[in-house]
Enzyme design. Structure first.
Site, mmCIF file in Angstrom:
data_model
loop_
_atom_site.group_PDB
_atom_site.id
_atom_site.type_symbol
_atom_site.label_atom_id
_atom_site.label_comp_id
_atom_site.label_asym_id
_atom_site.label_seq_id
_atom_site.Cartn_x
_atom_site.Cartn_y
_atom_site.Cartn_z
ATOM 1 N N HIS A 80 44.196 -22.546 -16.064
ATOM 2 C CA HIS A 80 42.975 -22.168 -15.350
ATOM 3 C C HIS A 80 43.143 -20.977 -14.418
ATOM 4 C CE1 HIS A 80 38.965 -22.472 -14.129
ATOM 5 N NE2 HIS A 80 38.859 -23.759 -13.930
ATOM 6 N N LYS A 110 12.241 -28.122 -20.974
ATOM 7 C CA LYS A 110 11.414 -26.920 -20.856
ATOM 8 C C LYS A 110 9.923 -27.261 -20.904
ATOM 9 C CE LYS A 110 14.529 -23.225 -22.241
ATOM 10 N NZ LYS A 110 14.717 -22.054 -23.114
ATOM 11 N N THR A 152 34.288 -16.811 -9.871
ATOM 12 C CA THR A 152 33.265 -17.832 -9.654
ATOM 13 C C THR A 152 32.877 -17.922 -8.180
ATOM 14 O OG1 THR A 152 34.905 -19.593 -9.309
ATOM 15 C CG2 THR A 152 34.118 -19.248 -11.568
#
Length: 613
Positions: free
Chosen positions: A328, A408, A451
């Site tokens: 990671h 949606k 991030t």
């Protein structure tokens, strides 16, 4: 949707990495803005007195040491295009001393059946040969800078490709106190890099070159090499080899790795071959029964077949199932070759395995010189892995009642819908507790961006949850509160993506204090800082994996937490839930049951209002 349109740049396009240097520098928020956003996130978690105390601490920080630390960070940001990049690697990842697996590795089970691949013993080596071939096609596209960079949904922003350099030819090398990344990847204009494939099984290590005369060898030739290696592994005596040492705690592995190098020059050369290789293939004798077990065994299966330091590895199981493992610190889940590989299976017909080989690759074996000390260490780590391989429980579920299409219809963003369901699920599962929640927001629109944190458990979420089961509140009022909470989540995500988060800023200020030997400010010792998730204390660690047929996970951040990763399809939701076995508070199965109920309850709540209209 096809590989060429999604992943291959048209002739004449700017090359893969050419736009990275022109990306906007990572914005540094104003200190007062960060602290106001932070305080707002404390609201769901504190009572009046706790919040009053936190406000006092925040004000003192803003006008005192925080102001000084921010000034120092501003000076750093003036000289660097990404002020958090080195801090993030050094302190969020590389100072971590626990084993990489299962505690920080990214794991992805391949859904081979959905791309028309027979998962069987007979097909095992053919499948992994194709995975290796398609992976090397991706490697070649990167080498030639023809791999299409990711971009925003509207196509206006081309994201940073920097992390793609670490998909291949990269390793996280252990240190006594802190690890580091050694990246050997180079584009063709930058020079040569290894095209070797390393294959590990039952403690034995082999390698071969995936290129011949500058071209990737055929899938049939991959199969030939893998067959030779498999036969050698199965016919030779089992060997308690060096690979299992990579499963150890990082400081221990660092010391053993240094000892290994000191034993012989050849050992050092062998390490370089492995660490600089394009990728690693692990031949694992386990036979996982389903996606849940495949997810778990990909991370902590046969420890003698792994080299956890590698940026990217593929795990081939005896029954034909395949998983992948990513280191990671090298890259995030958004930088992946898995969609390319899976689309290749869908678009390319199966090779003619009876086709005559143009050449016959002869793999070479790596035989480390080891001494009694390393032999005893191997035995110690073998016992250690028996504990860690049972530490994590992983559960894959397919929620089939509805998916993106229905969400949606209700005019709710699918990710916001699922995040709200996760909040309600935890609330139901834990008798009214709130869960400090981490959701990943990509920052790849900025220079070397990675991030930012979206803290999904907002004050708006708390207000909705507290009214959800109140009989005195009408359905219309509940829907209004739900939509307010979902809209808050949407805004938090957009703010984070646009440099208006606060977690990375607070993290960098802590790093400035730590590196300059300042006393750690009181802000970081405030009980509400931890209770709200600060310092990595998030109970729910979550991320959406998009809308394709990929799924994966990372372990929970804390002992009594969950790792929750999901893929949203038109008519269903895939979700992987991980939890620690030793936790007396968490259960992956119970959480999924709560999640399923939460999804249905939200749909019914919204549907009831829709029907009235």
């Amino acid at each position: 949707m096809n590989r060429e349109n999604l992943f291959i740049l048209p002739d004449g396009s700017p090359s893969t990495f050419s736009r990275d240097e022109s990306l906007e520098k990572l914005p540094l928020p104003k200190l007062e803005d960060t602290l106001e956003r932070y305080y707002k996130n404390l609201l769901p978690f504190g009572d009046e007195n706790e919040l009053k105390n936190s406000r006092k601490i925040i004000e003192e920080f803003k006008n005192g040491v925080g102001k000084k630390l921010h000034k120092m960070l501003e000076e750093k940001a003036a000289k660097e295009k990404n002020w958090v990049e080195k801090f993030w690697e050094d302190y969020a990842y590389h100072s971590f001393r626990l084993p990489l697996a299962p505690y920080s590795s990214m794991v992805m089970p391949f859904m081979l059946k959905l791309v028309g691949v027979d998962e069987s013993r007979e097909n095992r080596l053919k499948s992994i040969a194709r995975v290796a071939f398609y992976s090397m096609e991706c490697w070649n596209l990167l080498r030639n800078e023809k791999f299409r960079p990711a971009m925003s949904v509207d196509g206006k922003i081309v994201f940073s490709s920097d992390q793609l350099r670490r998909l291949y030819n990269t390793a996280r090398v252990p240190g006594d106190l802190k690890d580091e990344i050694n990246c050997y990847f180079k584009t063709k204009t930058e020079g040569e890099c290894s095209s070797k494939i390393v294959v590990i099984g039952k403690g034995k290590i082999f390698y071969f070159d995936a290129l011949h005369d500058g071209k990737i060898v055929s899938p049939q030739e991959f199969l030939h090499a893998l067959t030779l290696i498999r036969d050698k592994i199965e016919n030779d005596k089992f060997e308690r080899g060096i690979p299992i040492l990579t499963c150890d705690e990082r400081t221990n592995w660092s010391k053993n790795r240094n000892h290994l190098k000191e034993l012989s020059q050849e050992n050092e050369e062998f390490l370089k071959i492995i660490e600089s290789s394009a990728l690693v293939i692990s031949l694992d004798d386990n036979e996982p029964r389903d996606v849940s077990e495949l997810s778990q065994k990909t991370s902590v299966g046969d420890h003698y077949s792994r080299w956890h330091d590698k940026c990217s590895s593929f795990v081939s199981f005896k029954n034909g199932k395949i998983g992948s493992v990513g280191e990671h610190s090298c890259f995030d889940g958004t930088a992946s070759n898995a969609p390319y590989i899976l689309l290749s299976f869908m678009e390319e017909s199966e090779p003619d395995w009876d086709e005559k080989l143009e050449l016959k690759i002869l793999p070479k074996e790596i035989k480390f010189k080891i001494d009694d000390h390393l032999k005893s260490e191997i035995l110690r780590v073998e016992e250690f892995t028996k504990v860690i391989e049972k530490s994590l429980i992983v559960r894959f579920e397919e929620f089939r009642d509805f998916g993106k299409s229905k969400m949606k219809e209700f005019k709710i963003h699918p990710d916001c819908f699922v995040q709200m369901a996760l909040q309600l699920a935890y609330y139901l599962n834990m008798n009214g507790e709130l869960a400090p929640t981490y959701e990943t927001a990509t920052m790849r629109s900025y220079y070397h961006g990675r991030t930012e944190t979206v803290r999904s458990c907002s004050i708006e979420v708390k207000e909705w949850l507290e009214k959800m089961y109140d009989d005195n509140v009408t359905n219309t009022e509940k829907v209004k509160l739900f939509k307010t909470a979902a809209n808050s989540q949407f805004k938090l995500m957009n703010d984070a993506r646009n440099g208006k988060g606060f977690d990375r800023h607070l993290f960098a200020l802590w790093c400035i204090a730590y590196e300059n030997n300042f006393p750690i400010p009181e802000l970081y010792n405030d009980p509400l800082y931890t209770k709200s998730g600060g310092g990595g204390n998030f109970v729910l660690s979550t991320s959406t994996l998009g809308y394709f047929i990929n799924i994966g996970y990372v372990a929970p951040m804390i002992q009594d937490g969950f790792g929750i990763f999901y893929t949203i399809h038109d008519e269903k939701v895939w979700i992987v839930i991980s939890s620690y076995r030793e936790s007396e508070k968490t259960s992956s199965k119970k959480f999924y049951d709560s999640f399923s109920n939460a999804m249905i309850e939200i749909k019914e709540m919204l549907g009831n209002l829709q029907n009235k209209l």
